[in-house]
Structures are given as C-alpha cells and as structure tokens.
Design an enzyme around this catalytic site. Structure first.
Site, PDB file in Angstrom:
ATOM      1  N   SER A 109       0.834  -1.205   0.000  1.00 44.37           N
ATOM      2  CA  SER A 109       0.000   0.000   0.000  1.00 44.37           C
ATOM      3  C   SER A 109       0.873   1.261   0.000  1.00 44.37           C
ATOM      4  O   SER A 109       1.640   1.463  -0.945  1.00 44.37           O
ATOM      5  CB  SER A 109      -0.980  -0.060   1.175  1.00 44.37           C
ATOM      6  OG  SER A 109      -2.019   0.848   0.973  1.00 44.37           O
TER       7      SER A 109
ATOM      8  N   HIS B  63      -7.537  -5.938   1.258  1.00 41.68           N
ATOM      9  CA  HIS B  63      -6.309  -5.131   1.349  1.00 41.68           C
ATOM     10  C   HIS B  63      -5.374  -5.571   2.478  1.00 41.68           C
ATOM     11  O   HIS B  63      -4.269  -5.065   2.593  1.00 41.68           O
ATOM     12  CB  HIS B  63      -6.712  -3.659   1.580  1.00 41.68           C
ATOM     13  CG  HIS B  63      -5.612  -2.664   1.327  1.00 41.68           C
ATOM     14  ND1 HIS B  63      -5.022  -2.502   0.096  1.00 41.68           N
ATOM     15  CD2 HIS B  63      -4.990  -1.777   2.159  1.00 41.68           C
ATOM     16  CE1 HIS B  63      -4.095  -1.555   0.176  1.00 41.68           C
ATOM     17  NE2 HIS B  63      -4.047  -1.105   1.414  1.00 41.68           N
TER      18      HIS B  63
ATOM     19  N   ASP C 292     -10.395  -5.503  -2.701  1.00 34.56           N
ATOM     20  CA  ASP C 292      -9.708  -4.454  -1.943  1.00 34.56           C
ATOM     21  C   ASP C 292     -10.536  -3.172  -2.028  1.00 34.56           C
ATOM     22  O   ASP C 292     -10.747  -2.627  -3.120  1.00 34.56           O
ATOM     23  CB  ASP C 292      -8.323  -4.254  -2.580  1.00 34.56           C
ATOM     24  CG  ASP C 292      -7.439  -3.290  -1.830  1.00 34.56           C
ATOM     25  OD1 ASP C 292      -7.973  -2.350  -1.226  1.00 34.56           O
ATOM     26  OD2 ASP C 292      -6.211  -3.461  -1.889  1.00 34.56           O
TER      27      ASP C 292
END
Ligand SMILES: N[C@@H](CCC(=O)N[C@@H](CSC=O)C(=O)NCC(=O)O)C(=O)O
Length: 281
Positions: free
Chosen positions: A148, A259, A226
């Site tokens: 991320s 995620h 996600d």
C-alpha cells in the site's frame, strides 16, 4: 548507538527489534530485522519491507508470515517504522493518513514536516548503511518490497535509486499517489502545491520517464475485493506506464482478496521466491 529492544528465536533464526538515534530524522527510530539461520561470517542478501498507513516496524513481522520463507532462502528482512514518531508537530497524530504512521517514504520539503519527515533519505541511506555496518549483510544483493503506502515507497525508492536495489515487488501499492486522495493529501502537506515535485514521488510518472529500469521484471499482487483499489491504488496507471517504459511487469489480480495481511500472507512465499530468484540471477 544501536539498542536491542527484544530478540526472539524464529524459524531457526532470530527476530529482533532495534532502536537507534537516527541522524537523518533527528529523533530515535525503531526498526525490525529477521536474521535468517546462516553459517557465521556468511554475507546474506537483504530485503527491505515498507509497511502501509498506520503500521509500525512490528506489523509486517507479526502478520505477514515472511520469516519461514526468508529462513529457507537465507534472506535478512528489514522493516523500518512508517514515519518519525513523537515529533511534536501539531496535528501529526490527528489523521491516520497524515503525519505519524504516514511518512510516505519521501523527504518533506515543507514546514513543519521537513525537519523530521525524511523517510526517503533514512531508508535509502542511513538505515541501509547501518544494516550493512552492523550485520552480515551483502550490500550487492539488496531488494525492496512493501504494501500500500509501502508499496508506493518500494516502487518509488527503487525507481529513484535503481543502483541501490536489485529486486522490487509490491502488494496492493498506491501506484499513482498524485491521482489518489491519500497521496494528494500527503503530498500537499509534505511537498507543497508544485505538481512537478509530486511527480518525482509518483511511481507511474517516474516509470514513464525510464526505459526498462528493472530488466529482471517487477511483481505486483492485488486483491480484487480491496476496498481501496479503484480510488487509491490505481494499478492500471502503473501497468500503462510500464508498457510505455518497456518494463516487464507481472501484475496478478486475485479474486476475493482484500487489502489486509490475510491477502499479503497468502502470496508472501511467491514474493520471497521472486526476490531470491532475481538476487541470484
Ligand atoms: N484506519 C484505516 C485503515 C488503515 C489500513 O488499512 N492500513 C493498512 C495500510 S493502508 C495503506 O497504506 C494496513 O496495513 N493496516 C495494518 C493492518 O494490520 O492491517 C481505515 O479506517 O480504513
């Protein structure tokens, strides 16, 4: 001076947590290292992991399940904290996507951030040099990956310092922060309003300016469930930039994965094998 915060036997190696006075940051910084089981005096390859928003130097080591594979391949894992802490900057604890826990792996140019928020220099130079100096690290075989905000960090630091990293991969990276709300918020505080400065920390923009920067290829895994995919992560922008730059990219999209670290741990073995392969090519 390097303080050992704790050490734990793990997969035949040692999981360690450290604290030191970081000159670049001007404050103490924490980081973690997994030392794989190796014959003494053997130099081992190193893989830096950059974690995402709200994470610390512990998150990856606790949740990603990487040590099993790192032990098998004889790779040292290094995870810095995600920002300076206890900076005294007003508002630095107010939002989870700005300030403490949200350093974005750049060197801030704007006050009040620029004094301490220098994560690019810290990771690329100071921490790397400390790892090479203090441990049995092979400085010719250093890779980087992340998740991320940390996936953004891994791609951007490798693109800005290609001589420093021989293998690069990411889980659900923020691929074009200047087009995404998280990045726009962070960049406007840390870098000001100049879009040209933003582009220097945007993996997709940087990639377009290069020609096959990583001939061994890049690996990105992305979950299709996600919740941040459409608005924040934008892997399609990066895929387009890689085509323009003739950069080989393996972008794998996984049905059902979100995620979090359940997703990351599911594909960790593949990333460790990828880095091991490239480092030994
Ligand atoms: N508080 C946020 C969610 C924060 C979050 O999901 N952080 C991710 C990284 S997001 C991009 O950098 C993370 O890795 N969290 C640590 C974990 O253990 O999962 C919200 O309210 O949505």
């Amino acid at each position: 001076m390097l303080d050992i915060v704790s050490e734990h036997r793990c997969f035949g190696g040692v999981q360690a947590f450290y604290r030191h006075d970081a000159e670049t940051i001007g404050l103490p910084m924490n980081f973690s290292v997994f030392h794989p089981p190796v014959e003494s005096r053997k130099l081992v390859p190193v893989l830096f992991y950059l974690a995402g928003l709200t994470c610390t130097e512990e998150t990856f080591m606790i949740k990603a399940g990487a040590q099993r594979w790192a032990a098998q391949h004889g790779i040292m894992l290094v995870a810095p904290d995600t920002s300076p802490r206890n900076t005294g900057i007003e508002g630095a604890d107010k939002d989870w996507d700005l300030g403490h826990g949200a350093g974005f792996y750049l060197d801030a140019t704007q006050g009040p951030w620029s004094r301490h928020f220098r994560m690019e220099s810290y990771v690329v130079h100071e921490l790397r040099e400390l790892i090479v100096r203090e441990f049995n690290a092979n400085e010719k075989r250093i890779g980087i990956f992340g998740h991320s905000m940390g996936g953004h960090g891994a791609l951007v630091l490798a693109l800005r310092h290609p001589d420093r990293y021989c293998s690069v991969s990411a889980f659900a990276p923020i691929c074009s922060p200047m087009r995404a709300p998280w990045g726009q918020k962070a960049f406007s505080h840390y870098l000001g309003s100049d879009q040209a400065a933003w582009a220097q920390y945007d993996a997709s923009e940087l990639m377009k300016q290069r020609s096959t920067p990583f001939p061994e290829g890049l690996l990105i895994d992305q979950g299709l469930q996600d919740k941040f995919l459409q608005e924040q992560l934008l892997p399609v922008e990066f895929e387009r930039a890689c085509i323009e730059a003739r950069q080989p990219l393996t972008l794998r999209l996984h049905e059902g994965y979100d995620h979090g670290y359940y997703f990351i741990s599911s594909f960790m073995q593949d990333h460790m094998q990828f880095h091991h392969g490239v480092m030994n090519a």
